[in-house]
Design an enzyme around this catalytic site. Structure first.
Site, PDB file in Angstrom:
ATOM      1  N   GLU A   1       0.920  -1.135  -0.004  1.00 42.82           N
ATOM      2  CA  GLU A   1      -0.055  -0.067   0.055  1.00 42.82           C
ATOM      3  C   GLU A   1       0.913   1.380  -0.038  1.00 42.82           C
ATOM      4  O   GLU A   1       1.770   1.240   0.824  1.00 42.82           O
ATOM      5  CB  GLU A   1      -0.934  -0.099   1.369  1.00 42.82           C
TER       6      GLU A   1
ATOM      7  N   ARG B   1       4.985 -12.878   9.463  1.00 44.62           N
ATOM      8  CA  ARG B   1       5.628 -11.596   9.293  1.00 44.62           C
ATOM      9  C   ARG B   1       7.024 -11.553  10.119  1.00 44.62           C
ATOM     10  O   ARG B   1       7.124 -12.285  11.069  1.00 44.62           O
ATOM     11  CB  ARG B   1       4.789 -10.451   9.535  1.00 44.62           C
TER      12      ARG B   1
ATOM     13  N   LYS C   1       4.370   0.997   9.101  1.00 39.26           N
ATOM     14  CA  LYS C   1       4.571   2.173   8.325  1.00 39.26           C
ATOM     15  C   LYS C   1       3.914   3.370   9.459  1.00 39.26           C
ATOM     16  O   LYS C   1       4.458   4.499   9.153  1.00 39.26           O
ATOM     17  CB  LYS C   1       3.979   1.961   7.041  1.00 39.26           C
TER      18      LYS C   1
HETATM   19  P1  ATP Z   1       2.630  -1.994   7.846  1.00 40.26           P
HETATM   20  O1  ATP Z   1       1.842  -2.433   9.150  1.00 40.26           O
HETATM   21  O2  ATP Z   1       4.013  -1.736   8.256  1.00 40.26           O
HETATM   22  O3  ATP Z   1       2.042  -0.752   7.147  1.00 40.26           O
HETATM   23  P2  ATP Z   1       1.499  -3.410   5.904  1.00 40.26           P
HETATM   24  O4  ATP Z   1       1.397  -4.878   5.760  1.00 40.26           O
HETATM   25  O5  ATP Z   1       0.253  -2.775   6.045  1.00 40.26           O
HETATM   26  O6  ATP Z   1       2.527  -3.162   6.915  1.00 40.26           O
HETATM   27  P3  ATP Z   1       1.456  -3.566   2.924  1.00 40.26           P
HETATM   28  O7  ATP Z   1       2.002  -2.512   2.278  1.00 40.26           O
HETATM   29  O8  ATP Z   1       0.131  -3.992   2.894  1.00 40.26           O
HETATM   30  O9  ATP Z   1       1.933  -3.283   4.549  1.00 40.26           O
HETATM   31  O10 ATP Z   1       2.661  -4.874   2.775  1.00 40.26           O
HETATM   32  C1  ATP Z   1       3.057  -5.112   1.522  1.00 40.26           C
HETATM   33  C2  ATP Z   1       3.329  -6.610   1.865  1.00 40.26           C
HETATM   34  O11 ATP Z   1       4.258  -6.747   2.671  1.00 40.26           O
HETATM   35  C3  ATP Z   1       2.058  -7.491   2.161  1.00 40.26           C
HETATM   36  O12 ATP Z   1       2.021  -8.653   1.300  1.00 40.26           O
HETATM   37  C4  ATP Z   1       2.594  -7.790   3.645  1.00 40.26           C
HETATM   38  O13 ATP Z   1       2.056  -8.789   4.032  1.00 40.26           O
HETATM   39  C5  ATP Z   1       3.964  -7.790   3.662  1.00 40.26           C
HETATM   40  N1  ATP Z   1       4.745  -7.322   4.719  1.00 40.26           N
HETATM   41  C6  ATP Z   1       4.215  -6.093   5.521  1.00 40.26           C
HETATM   42  N2  ATP Z   1       5.083  -6.402   6.704  1.00 40.26           N
HETATM   43  C7  ATP Z   1       5.727  -7.461   6.634  1.00 40.26           C
HETATM   44  C8  ATP Z   1       6.780  -8.095   7.702  1.00 40.26           C
HETATM   45  N3  ATP Z   1       7.080  -7.505   8.856  1.00 40.26           N
HETATM   46  N4  ATP Z   1       7.190  -9.267   7.166  1.00 40.26           N
HETATM   47  C9  ATP Z   1       6.963  -9.757   6.003  1.00 40.26           C
HETATM   48  N5  ATP Z   1       6.101  -9.310   5.060  1.00 40.26           N
HETATM   49  C10 ATP Z   1       5.485  -8.212   5.480  1.00 40.26           C
HETATM   50 MG    MG Z   2      -1.490  -2.975   4.759  1.00 38.81          MG
END
Ligand code: ATP
Ligand code: MG
Length: 543
Positions: free
Chosen positions: A28, A252, A262
């Site tokens: 995102e 994760r 983020k």
């Molecule tokens: P955040 O909570 O940091 O905003 P998010 O999961 O909302 O993380 P996205 O931009 O939706 O962030 O993530 C893009 C991809 O990266 C998704 O497939 C998510 O599952 C993966 N991802 C995010 N954080 C991790 C992590 N800590 N370890 C492994 N994969 C991750």
């Molecule tokens: Mg997300």
């Protein structure tokens, strides 16, 4: 082979998806990527590569309020820097028209309805997992009424939050995501790509699987928190009778002394706890890059961590280990003195300057050698001299000898102190026969220390970092406190250092990765100028 690869190999064996593999990385664009995303990138792009498949980059841009093109650009830069290239670049917003049509299709088939309840009423109606929820009073509207209302939602007739479109599934399901999940919400907001075309936006659950489907994704790899969404992912694909990718969840990445969100990183930036997203203390990919981590080190870290099915916490020292391992192979050696004390070689000619030959990288013969000037007055590290040295201290002390790296063996004769008792000068004599190529060049002494000439070396700014968070689990805090309270107040120290005169701005920027001999790995920071080089300490030589 990890469990995801096992699934994929079995699928290939069975000829599923014509034995093709197509993954995607779906960020995102609401912030900069962090080391957890790097894990996901390495996994998705790595699998595509291993099985001769493709990996798309898809921006999951269904939330216009928090998203921005600045983030889109940084995400692309970070993925490429990590060494990966997407087969195609897509946006969930590319599919808004199709998603809208699919929503109308579900309405027409009696599988979706417009709900006029408030967000609060909807949550309340969902209830708790242990007891069935309560159906919305709007649940049994006619198809015609639903279509009419949904079209008017799209046309902008209703204010934000006044209505939503919900899937009509099962208000008694033990899986809360099945209790008539929201598909669309009204949001009069300008989208960074579609502008003001839309005032209704699809929810994650109604956009993600369908986007995967449109792109022909075969294996939709995501993190464990989406496991409970999988039945819904499957339900929408079946209800719409479209290509059905397989969602697979993995744990994760969590790391000690680090936050991985983020939203929290944005808070650190906005409240100026750090100097921007690329502050070298940040767990962002751009922060790690500026800290001096290499793409190889991060990829190797992701590989070493592996793919788990259960949540766990990785010690940040593993990441540091991976950095050392790669930097040892590629970093250019140089001599820098960071905590200087003056050393005067009393029997060395006043005006003599010798060019000493220094090895650029003992791990890489091709890296060659360079010349470093040597003179009567030098800087050495304060810690390399001890006035009252015991037997275990092998470095310089009165009447003892050490070798000056790439130069001579010296013997300390006496020291000079100021009124406060601080050492201001260390005096010594040198043995001219101990320079390399001279008769006694192989004479052994217990220690070799590095140095910089007082006259010729360059002053540089050196930024030394400690952990951004003082505790292993920053999110775990007492009542009334937040992760901000766990910040380490001493995570940044800025000091001067003396570096070799041959290090011009151009050279420093070209080489980038340095090992300051005996001190650690350092990265030439983009803040560097002709007048003042700036180095970031990546990591020490040893743990
Ligand atoms: P955040 O909570 O940091 O905003 P998010 O999961 O909302 O993380 P996205 O931009 O939706 O962030 O993530 C893009 C991809 O990266 C998704 O497939 C998510 O599952 C993966 N991802 C995010 N954080 C991790 C992590 N800590 N370890 C492994 N994969 C991750
Ligand atoms: Mg997300």
């Amino acid at each position: 082979m990890n469990f995801i690869e096992q699934i994929i190999e079995e699928d290939i064996r069975q000829g599923k998806n014509d034995a093709k593999v197509h993954t995607r990385f779906p960020p995102e664009p609401n912030g900069y990527l962090h080391i957890g995303h790097a894990k996901s990138i390495c996994l998705n792009f790595g699998i595509a590569k291993k099985y001769n498949g493709k990996c798309n980059l898809r921006f999951d841009d269904t939330n216009p309020v928090k998203e921005d093109t600045e983030y889109v650009d940084s995400i692309k830069e970070d993925i490429q820097w990590l060494g990966f290239q997407w087969a195609a670049e897509f946006y969930a917003s590319d599919y808004f028209d199709q998603l809208y049509l699919w929503a109308e299709q579900l309405i027409s088939e009696g599988l979706a309805y417009v709900d006029d309840q408030t967000q609060e009423e909807i949550s309340k109606g969902r209830g708790v997992p242990t007891a069935p929820g309560v159906e919305s009073p709007y649940r049994n509207r006619t198809v015609e009424e639903n279509l009419d209302l949904f079209r008017r939602m799209r046309a902008g007739e209703f204010p934000d939050g006044s209505r939503v479109l919900r899937a009509k599934i099962d208000m008694a399901s033990p899986n809360m995501h099945f209790r008539d999940p929201i598909m669309y919400r009204i949001l009069h907001a300008t989208h960074h790509r579609t502008g003001d075309k839309w005032c209704i936006y699809p929810m994650y659950d109604f956009a993600h699987g369908q986007s995967d489907s449109i792109e022909g994704i075969t294996h939709s790899i995501c993190t464990l928190e989406f496991e409970v969404h999988r039945p819904l992912y499957d339900w929408f694909c079946e209800a719409l009778r479209i290509h059905h990718p397989q969602q697979i969840e993995f744990a994760r990445l969590n790391m000690t002394n680090t936050i991985m969100s983020k939203r929290k990183m944005l808070q650190l930036v906005k409240e100026h706890h750090v100097n921007g997203w690329d502050d070298p203390r940040m767990p962002t990919i751009c922060g790690l890059r500026r800290r001096g981590y290499t793409p190889e080190a991060i990829r190797n870290f992701a590989e070493t961590v592996g793919v788990a099915k259960r949540d766990n916490i990785i010690d940040v020292s593993l990441l540091e280990f991976c950095a050392r391992e790669h930097l040892n192979k590629v970093a250019t050696r140089t001599m820098a003195v960071l905590d200087p004390v003056k050393l005067i070689i009393d029997n060395y000619p006043d005006d003599l300057v010798e060019e000493m030959e220094a090895v650029n990288n003992p791990e890489d013969p091709e890296a060659g050698t360079r010349k470093v000037p040597f003179a009567k007055e030098l800087w050495i590290e304060r810690a390399d001299f001890r006035e009252n040295a015991d037997k275990k201290f092998y470095r310089l002390s009165i009447d003892r000898e050490v070798r000056l790296k790439y130069a001579y063996i010296i013997k300390c004769t006496h020291i000079v102190k100021d009124e406060a008792g601080n050492i201001t000068e260390i005096h010594c004599t040198y043995d001219p026969n101990t320079r390399s190529g001279m008769p006694d060049s192989n004479r052994k002494v217990k220690a070799t220390i590095h140095w910089a000439t007082v006259k010729y070396s360059k002053k540089a700014e050196v930024r030394i970092f400690d952990r951004l968070f003082a505790v292993p689990d920053p999110d775990n805090c007492e009542e009334g406190k937040t992760f901000i309270d766990n910040l380490n107040p001493d995570s940044l120290k800025i000091q001067d250092g003396w570096v070799e005169p041959g290090l011009t701005l151009e050279k420093a920027m070209e080489i980038k990765y340095f090992q300051f001999e005996r001190l650690g790995y350092f990265y030439a920071d983009p803040d560097s100028t002709e007048e003042r080089l700036v180095f970031n300490k990546t990591v020490s030589l040893k743990q």
